[in-house]
Design an enzyme around this catalytic site. Structure first.
Site, PDB file in Angstrom:
ATOM      1  N   GLU A  32      -5.461  -8.334   4.722  1.00 48.73           N
ATOM      2  CA  GLU A  32      -5.977  -7.611   5.882  1.00 48.73           C
ATOM      3  C   GLU A  32      -7.059  -6.643   5.411  1.00 48.73           C
ATOM      4  OE1 GLU A  32      -4.469  -4.501   9.352  1.00 48.73           O
ATOM      5  OE2 GLU A  32      -3.588  -4.430   7.366  1.00 48.73           O
ATOM      6  N   ASN A  72       0.845  -1.192   0.000  1.00 50.16           N
ATOM      7  CA  ASN A  72       0.000   0.000   0.000  1.00 50.16           C
ATOM      8  C   ASN A  72       0.887   1.252   0.000  1.00 50.16           C
ATOM      9  OD1 ASN A  72      -2.552   1.575   0.504  1.00 50.16           O
ATOM     10  ND2 ASN A  72      -1.346   2.135   2.312  1.00 50.16           N
ATOM     11  N   ASP A  77      -0.880  -6.509   3.469  1.00 51.17           N
ATOM     12  CA  ASP A  77      -1.161  -5.466   4.456  1.00 51.17           C
ATOM     13  C   ASP A  77      -2.112  -4.410   3.873  1.00 51.17           C
ATOM     14  OD1 ASP A  77      -0.449  -4.158   7.012  1.00 51.17           O
ATOM     15  OD2 ASP A  77       0.449  -2.626   5.728  1.00 51.17           O
ATOM     16  N   ASP A 112       1.781   6.542   0.142  1.00 45.53           N
ATOM     17  CA  ASP A 112       0.971   5.500  -0.512  1.00 45.53           C
ATOM     18  C   ASP A 112       1.367   5.332  -1.973  1.00 45.53           C
ATOM     19  OD1 ASP A 112      -0.490   5.816   1.946  1.00 45.53           O
ATOM     20  OD2 ASP A 112      -2.204   4.889   0.937  1.00 45.53           O
TER      21      ASP A 112
END
Ligand code: CA
Length: 559
Positions: free
Chosen positions: A295, A160, A259, A229
């Site tokens: 996640e 990410n 993640d 990001d």
């Protein structure tokens, strides 16, 4: 990593488990008619004798597939091999016998790539091992030892965002700083600008953007200003991530934990699902058996949506953490309905997830490095910690166990406290005990260290060993399709069946501090008898005919 074992016959399992768990021991003193009848003094037995662990391996039936018992290791705090107080790869390698003995056959490592923090979720270089944790050689040695033991290793892959110290971000910010005021970005001069969500500072309308000092530009950082990001719409970024995945797969890793999947495009579920689909397809093209778990820290209905991506697993936040179904059920223990209602919930969530992805493998967990420790949610009550551990492990799918959960470790409040050192012993450093993150408060442990708990047959440690031993005996527990056993009348009992490959197993959890007796009608359910059980203390589970006696928080496995 093939590790098939012959399926033990049901008969053998019944006899074995009967002698281990229900106390119908046989053969003691049976050496002639004149011998005094011997009674088994259970109180003086060692835990190894009490649980007859010499017979465990031969009665287990571990299948080499993607239904595994994962052990979640926060590397910084797990095991230190060189005395600097920081957990490292050699430390983990030295504890693999322990991990295998517990019955775990999968490991999720928190990020190990070069980084600037103790948690290492800000990656500086995806191709190297952080020097605090060791070298690539150490990693290869670790992988070799896992392979020998049939342990699948998944790495935490954080894409990410990167660190601001990552070469891509450094290139992009240097370029932007060098632009004249008003000069437009030319991606041919610096493609890395497109690797991140970068925009002109005066056009930023949302929060979580940070200025690149000395330029007219800002970048998105959902978690922290030091973690920009990545722009996952960029095909160049995707190619880079594919290269990283391939590199580690070539090193032997069995998959990845992804993640922050909800933040790929913050607030845009459909786009996030597309990212997961792309990455899943890519990994499956490398190796069909790679295991991916994402996640998605959200509700059951959102998780259901994300399963349409085709990803194998998503952590089941509907059950884990302080507000999950498991803890909620335990907190309402004994209210006359919580058992039945939990059984129905198992079916409801299973059906929704399967509806989104018929090949999904659920990924239940109780706690992780971001949640408080389970001991806190259980008010430090040993029986609750045990029951929560069993409910989690006996959910269908690949269960995850956060290191130290098997000792009932504590840790709540700030993140560092949730990542306290694994409590190997009271001798500290000589047993690999780590110092823990520097910002950690003093975390008091209510239950003993591993060394201490090993001596006590009713410790949380021994309970956990039994959980995973039973799970490894019966493949239906992880792989079975769940149904509610409607004919079980006690509402405190969560009674479910699990069917896998035409075999059905029945599990009864007494979520109550009072003992109970329930009938398992033979006209509704087909079984031979009790094949395994779990009890929180010396009060044992027993079964006569169709009637099971469950002590407080007792669990019966019937087949
Ligand atoms: Ca170390």
């Amino acid at each position: 990593m093939k590790k098939f074992k012959k399926i033990a016959s049901l008969f053998f399992s019944i006899v074995m488990v009967c002698s281990v768990f229900t106390g119908c021991s046989k053969g003691n003193g049976d050496d002639g008619a004149t011998t005094e009848p011997t009674t088994v003094d259970k109180a003086s037995m060692t835990p190894e004798e009490y649980y007859n662990i010499d017979s465990w391996e031969s009665s287990e039936n571990v299948i080499d597939d993607n239904y595994r018992n994962y052990y979640h290791i926060f590397v910084y705090s797990f095991a230190d091999s060189d005395g600097d107080g920081v957990g490292d790869l050699n430390g983990i390698t030295s504890k693999l016998d322990y991990i295998e003995e517990m019955g775990f056959n999968g490991i999720w490592l928190s990020p190990i790539h070069q980084s600037t923090t103790y948690h290492k979720y800000d990656v500086v270089d995806y191709y190297s091992i952080d020097e605090e944790y060791g070298t690539m050689e150490d990693f290869e040695k670790f992988m070799e030892e896992c392979e020998k033991r049939g342990i699948k290793v998944i790495l935490d892959l954080v894409f990410n965002h990167t660190s601001t110290k990552h070469e891509w971000f450094k290139e992009a910010s240097e370029y932007l700083k060098g632009l004249e005021s008003g000069e437009e970005v030319n991606l041919e001069e610096c493609p890395y600008v497109d690797y991140y969500h970068i925009m002109k500072s005066d056009e930023v309308t949302t929060g979580k953007y940070y200025k690149i000092t000395g330029s007219d530009y800002s970048y998105e950082g959902q978690f922290w200003d030091q973690m920009p990001d990545l722009n996952l719409a960029s095909s160049e970024v995707r190619k880079q991530i594919e290269k990283v995945a391939q590199f580690w797969v070539d090193k032997g890793v069995g998959g990845f934990r992804l993640d922050a999947a909800k933040e790929f495009y913050t607030g845009q579920t459909e786009k996030n699902i597309e990212v997961l689909s792309w990455f899943t397809d890519y990994c499956k093209s490398l190796d069909e058996d790679l295991y991916l778990v994402a996640e998605v820290w959200d509700s059951f209905s959102t998780i259901s949506k994300y399963y349409t991506s085709g990803i194998t697993s998503i952590f089941d936040y509907a059950y884990g953490d302080s507000s999950g179904h498991i803890i909620r059920a335990i907190q309402s223990a004994g209210d006359g309905k919580t058992g039945k209602s939990l059984a129905s919930t198992f079916v409801k969530t299973q059906d929704a997830y399967l509806n989104s992805n018929p090949n999904m493998i659920n990924a239940p967990f109780l706690s992780n490095h971001d949640c408080g420790r389970i001991a806190g949610f259980s008010s430090g009550k040993q029986e609750r910690i045990k029951m929560a551990g069993a409910l989690n492990a006996f959910m269908s799918g690949s269960s995850f166990t956060y290191y130290g959960e098997e000792l009932g470790m504590s840790g709540s409040g700030k993140d560092e406290n949730k990542r306290a050192p694994m409590y190997w012993s009271d001798f500290g450093q000589m047993d690999g005990v780590c110092a823990g993150p520097s910002a950690m408060d003093e975390v008091k442990q209510k239950f003993g260290s591993l060394e201490t708990q090993k001596q006590d047959k009713y410790s949380i440690y021994w309970y956990y060993r039994n959980i995973y031993h039973i799970k490894n005996m019966f493949p239906e527990i992880a792989r079975g399709k769940v149904a509610v056993m409607d004919a079980i009348e006690d509402g405190n009992v969560c009674a479910i069946s699990k069917t896998y490959n035409d075999e059905t197993i029945y599990i009864l959890f007494n979520i109550n501090k009072e003992a109970t007796t329930v009938k398992v009608p033979t006209d509704k359910y087909s079984y031979e008898g009790l094949v395994a059980s779990l009890a929180i203390d010396e009060n044992e589970v027993s079964m006569e005919g169709d009637t099971v006696t469950l002590p407080a928080y007792g669990i019966a496995v019937i087949k």
